[in-house]
Design a protein around this motif. Sequence first.
Motif: not given
Length: 334
Positions: A282-291, A293-301
């Motif tokens: 079945p397809p994943s139903t979790s959609l990952a998006q970025f905004r 902000g300060a993230g752990e690996a990239v400058e995005r949340e």
Amino acid sequence: MRVSAEVGTWLARRSSRAGDWWAAELVAAKRGTRVSVVIPARDEAETVGAIVGTIRRELVERFPLVDEILVVDSHSTDATAEVAAAAGADVVAQDAVFPELESLTGKGEALWKGVAETSGDLVVFVDGDLRDFTADYVTGLLGPLLTDPAIAYVKGFYHRPLAGAAGVEPDGGGRVTELVARPLLNMYWPELAGFVQPLAGEYAGRREVLEGIPFVTHYGVEVGHLIDLLELHGLDALAQVDLGHRTHRHQSTQALGRMAAQIMLTLMDRLERGGRVISAAPPSTSLAQFRRGAGEAVERELVLTDVTLTQRPPLESLPPEIRPENSPALRRSA
């Protein structure tokens, strides 16, 4: 290339303009038919009052075409319910309908419950965020249904301007339609290629038809309707009407991404139900998006959204004992 002969013929026979239908003529064509207007609304205090007021003034008091105006308040945090009631609508809280059932969120949930809480033979759906609403929206959608018994469902379409830094693009609205819905419909349901705006929020149908189909509870509800009705009743039972011009608030690109994901899941569900696609998983139903902000690996949340497909069954399949004691749906089945 051309569209198929079936679609070309359908376009000529089943497309019309709102101006083709006059309220006075439609009143004469009613012949006892009851008409309900359902308006799903969430935080639409700025616009819903004018919509309700126009329908009541033009199509209830001036011309007795509409018998019932229902606003389904979908968890508003503003004065949507109060404004709608003051303008002359009946108002019901979304969760007050079928309280025995688990509460679900989404536009389709409000529409499904709106059908259950109304009693019209014909049901017209109008979005609650329109800024240039006219009575032609309702008369245009009702015209084909009141004058042709072979038509079961009517979809609206319109010009949708999109304002941007470079100016206004006259038909720039409907980005999810052009980037997601239309390409996929053309691939898998080419019979629906003639619909100008398959995701439009303004449409109308006969009660027995609406009660016979499931309602996806989120933004896949409109495209789900078209596919299900095509398979149950055929293309010739569907029509579309040019409603002219539509102005409403536009959503952010990320919001459109979530909408697109829900629509794609709805289309995949219909393909699987029809035995046209078999998925190994079945397809994943979790959609990952970025905004920003300060993230752990990239400058995005990283923002995760659950876009799981949920849907309500056809209303006609519900046992009377779970319906509200005084609901119109229960009275009709008695």
